[in-house]
Motif scaffolding. Structure first.
Motif, mmCIF file in Angstrom:
data_model
loop_
_atom_site.group_PDB
_atom_site.id
_atom_site.type_symbol
_atom_site.label_atom_id
_atom_site.label_comp_id
_atom_site.label_asym_id
_atom_site.label_seq_id
_atom_site.Cartn_x
_atom_site.Cartn_y
_atom_site.Cartn_z
ATOM 1 N N ALA A 1 0.854 -1.184 0.000
ATOM 2 C CA ALA A 1 0.000 0.000 0.000
ATOM 3 C C ALA A 1 0.893 1.238 0.000
ATOM 4 O O ALA A 1 2.052 1.175 0.412
ATOM 5 N N PRO A 2 0.361 2.372 -0.455
ATOM 6 C CA PRO A 2 1.162 3.598 -0.406
ATOM 7 C C PRO A 2 1.417 4.046 1.036
ATOM 8 O O PRO A 2 0.681 3.669 1.949
ATOM 9 N N ILE A 3 2.439 4.844 1.216
ATOM 10 C CA ILE A 3 2.770 5.340 2.555
ATOM 11 C C ILE A 3 1.650 6.240 3.065
ATOM 12 O O ILE A 3 1.257 6.169 4.222
ATOM 13 N N VAL A 4 1.129 7.114 2.188
ATOM 14 C CA VAL A 4 0.024 7.995 2.541
ATOM 15 C C VAL A 4 -1.150 7.621 1.638
ATOM 16 O O VAL A 4 -1.077 7.761 0.433
ATOM 17 N N GLY A 5 -2.214 7.111 2.213
ATOM 18 C CA GLY A 5 -3.374 6.682 1.427
ATOM 19 C C GLY A 5 -3.641 5.211 1.675
ATOM 20 O O GLY A 5 -2.759 4.457 2.102
ATOM 21 N N GLY A 6 -4.853 4.805 1.390
ATOM 22 C CA GLY A 6 -5.251 3.432 1.696
ATOM 23 C C GLY A 6 -4.805 2.404 0.690
ATOM 24 O O GLY A 6 -4.441 1.291 1.050
ATOM 25 N N ARG A 7 -4.847 2.767 -0.607
ATOM 26 C CA ARG A 7 -4.503 1.794 -1.634
ATOM 27 C C ARG A 7 -4.000 2.520 -2.871
ATOM 28 O O ARG A 7 -4.197 3.711 -3.034
ATOM 29 N N PHE A 8 -3.356 1.755 -3.759
ATOM 30 C CA PHE A 8 -2.926 2.305 -5.033
ATOM 31 C C PHE A 8 -4.125 2.399 -5.970
ATOM 32 O O PHE A 8 -4.980 1.521 -5.970
ATOM 33 N N HIS A 9 -4.193 3.443 -6.758
ATOM 34 C CA HIS A 9 -5.257 3.610 -7.739
ATOM 35 C C HIS A 9 -4.639 3.451 -9.130
ATOM 36 O O HIS A 9 -4.134 4.410 -9.701
ATOM 37 N N LEU A 10 -4.658 2.241 -9.631
ATOM 38 C CA LEU A 10 -4.062 1.933 -10.924
ATOM 39 C C LEU A 10 -5.158 1.696 -11.953
ATOM 40 O O LEU A 10 -6.244 1.228 -11.617
ATOM 41 N N PRO A 11 -4.879 1.994 -13.224
ATOM 42 C CA PRO A 11 -5.890 1.758 -14.246
ATOM 43 C C PRO A 11 -6.204 0.267 -14.380
ATOM 44 O O PRO A 11 -5.308 -0.576 -14.271
ATOM 45 N N GLY A 12 -7.476 -0.032 -14.606
ATOM 46 C CA GLY A 12 -7.897 -1.422 -14.748
ATOM 47 C C GLY A 12 -7.954 -1.881 -16.189
ATOM 48 O O GLY A 12 -7.773 -3.056 -16.481
ATOM 49 N N ARG A 13 -8.175 -0.943 -17.100
ATOM 50 C CA ARG A 13 -8.278 -1.294 -18.512
ATOM 51 C C ARG A 13 -6.927 -1.229 -19.181
ATOM 52 O O ARG A 13 -6.106 -0.375 -18.865
ATOM 53 N N LYS A 14 -6.712 -2.124 -20.138
ATOM 54 C CA LYS A 14 -5.453 -2.138 -20.877
ATOM 55 C C LYS A 14 -5.675 -2.028 -22.378
ATOM 56 O O LYS A 14 -4.728 -2.035 -23.142
ATOM 57 N N ASP A 15 -6.944 -1.903 -22.804
ATOM 58 C CA ASP A 15 -7.227 -1.814 -24.232
ATOM 59 C C ASP A 15 -7.069 -0.377 -24.710
ATOM 60 O O ASP A 15 -7.052 0.563 -23.932
ATOM 61 N N ILE A 16 -6.915 -0.246 -26.028
ATOM 62 C CA ILE A 16 -6.773 1.072 -26.642
ATOM 63 C C ILE A 16 -8.043 1.334 -27.429
ATOM 64 O O ILE A 16 -8.400 0.574 -28.323
ATOM 65 N N ASP A 17 -8.741 2.416 -27.081
ATOM 66 C CA ASP A 17 -9.955 2.785 -27.797
ATOM 67 C C ASP A 17 -9.787 4.200 -28.360
ATOM 68 O O ASP A 17 -8.720 4.805 -28.257
ATOM 69 N N ALA A 18 -10.842 4.722 -28.959
ATOM 70 C CA ALA A 18 -10.768 6.045 -29.596
ATOM 71 C C ALA A 18 -10.418 7.137 -28.594
ATOM 72 O O ALA A 18 -9.686 8.076 -28.925
ATOM 73 N N ARG A 19 -10.902 7.016 -27.371
ATOM 74 C CA ARG A 19 -10.613 8.043 -26.362
ATOM 75 C C ARG A 19 -9.132 8.070 -25.998
ATOM 76 O O ARG A 19 -8.561 9.131 -25.743
ATOM 77 N N VAL A 20 -8.502 6.901 -25.985
ATOM 78 C CA VAL A 20 -7.081 6.823 -25.634
ATOM 79 C C VAL A 20 -6.224 7.435 -26.738
ATOM 80 O O VAL A 20 -5.160 7.986 -26.467
ATOM 81 N N VAL A 21 -6.683 7.374 -27.961
ATOM 82 C CA VAL A 21 -5.953 7.969 -29.082
ATOM 83 C C VAL A 21 -6.285 9.461 -29.219
ATOM 84 O O VAL A 21 -5.386 10.283 -29.381
ATOM 85 N N ALA A 22 -7.568 9.808 -29.151
ATOM 86 C CA ALA A 22 -7.990 11.193 -29.380
ATOM 87 C C ALA A 22 -7.525 12.137 -28.272
ATOM 88 O O ALA A 22 -7.087 13.257 -28.557
ATOM 89 N N GLY A 23 -7.605 11.701 -27.021
ATOM 90 C CA GLY A 23 -7.212 12.572 -25.912
ATOM 91 C C GLY A 23 -5.771 13.044 -26.003
ATOM 92 O O GLY A 23 -5.508 14.260 -25.980
ATOM 93 N N PRO A 24 -4.804 12.133 -26.117
ATOM 94 C CA PRO A 24 -3.418 12.590 -26.258
ATOM 95 C C PRO A 24 -3.170 13.394 -27.536
ATOM 96 O O PRO A 24 -2.344 14.300 -27.538
ATOM 97 N N ALA A 25 -3.887 13.084 -28.617
ATOM 98 C CA ALA A 25 -3.711 13.855 -29.847
ATOM 99 C C ALA A 25 -4.158 15.299 -29.636
ATOM 100 O O ALA A 25 -3.452 16.235 -30.036
ATOM 101 N N ILE A 26 -5.305 15.497 -29.009
ATOM 102 C CA ILE A 26 -5.789 16.851 -28.737
ATOM 103 C C ILE A 26 -4.847 17.565 -27.764
ATOM 104 O O ILE A 26 -4.521 18.740 -27.947
ATOM 105 N N PHE A 27 -4.378 16.841 -26.754
ATOM 106 C CA PHE A 27 -3.422 17.406 -25.801
ATOM 107 C C PHE A 27 -2.162 17.870 -26.533
ATOM 108 O O PHE A 27 -1.680 18.982 -26.318
ATOM 109 N N GLY A 28 -1.631 17.027 -27.413
ATOM 110 C CA GLY A 28 -0.408 17.361 -28.148
ATOM 111 C C GLY A 28 -0.593 18.551 -29.071
ATOM 112 O O GLY A 28 0.303 19.399 -29.195
ATOM 113 N N ILE A 29 -1.739 18.632 -29.724
ATOM 114 C CA ILE A 29 -2.014 19.773 -30.605
ATOM 115 C C ILE A 29 -2.075 21.060 -29.776
ATOM 116 O O ILE A 29 -1.475 22.079 -30.146
ATOM 117 N N GLY A 30 -2.764 21.017 -28.637
ATOM 118 C CA GLY A 30 -2.828 22.190 -27.767
ATOM 119 C C GLY A 30 -1.462 22.575 -27.236
ATOM 120 O O GLY A 30 -1.116 23.760 -27.160
#
Length: 143
Positions: A65-94
């Motif tokens: 467990a983390p030193i401060v906090g009850g548990r680790f909050h890690l992503p559960g999904r490992k697939d790549i969908d449109a949101r995973v591609v579009a979000g970083p693309a928009i971020f990079g353009i900005g």
């Protein structure tokens, strides 16, 4: 206690942004300008961050467990969908157009950089719009 830890870590992160030059949009834009006045110094900043994160995650995740906090909050999904591609693309353009990403923009605002007065409201509107789109779009179920 958690508030103080977050405050110290945020201040450390902000100081790192100022020292590395990430809060200077001209430096960021020169890094992205490969055919003009390219400034490779931010590649060393990113490389250093990747190395620290690589070893840091391996060290920290060996704990139950983390030193401060009850548990680790890690992503559960490992697939790549449109949101995973579009979000970083928009971020990079900005990032490429404005020379800021969210953390350095907040740091630059504290330093009195004028470009942040236009960037931060646009960033907030974009974050709000992304939240509305995420709430309106159906999410695939994970099993």
């Amino acid at each position: 206690m958690s508030f103080l830890v977050n405050l110290v870590l945020g201040l450390l992160f902000g100081i790192g942004l100022v020292v590395s030059g990430m809060s200077d949009p001209a430096k960021v834009l020169n890094f992205l300008d490969l055919s003009g006045s390219w400034d490779p110094s931010l590649a060393f900043v990113m490389g250093g961050a990747v190395i620290v994160a690589f070893f840091g995650y391996r060290l920290v995740l060996k704990r139950d467990a983390p030193i401060v906090g009850g548990r680790f909050h890690l992503p559960g999904r490992k697939d790549i969908d449109a949101r995973v591609v579009a979000g970083p693309a928009i971020f990079g353009i900005g990032w490429g157009l404005g020379g800021f990403c969210p953390g350095p923009a907040l740091t630059a605002l504290g330093l009195g950089a004028t470009g942040t007065l236009a960037f931060l409201p646009a960033m907030i509107v974009g974050m709000w719009a992304a939240r509305l789109l995420a709430l309106a779009s159906p999410r695939p179920r994970t099993v």
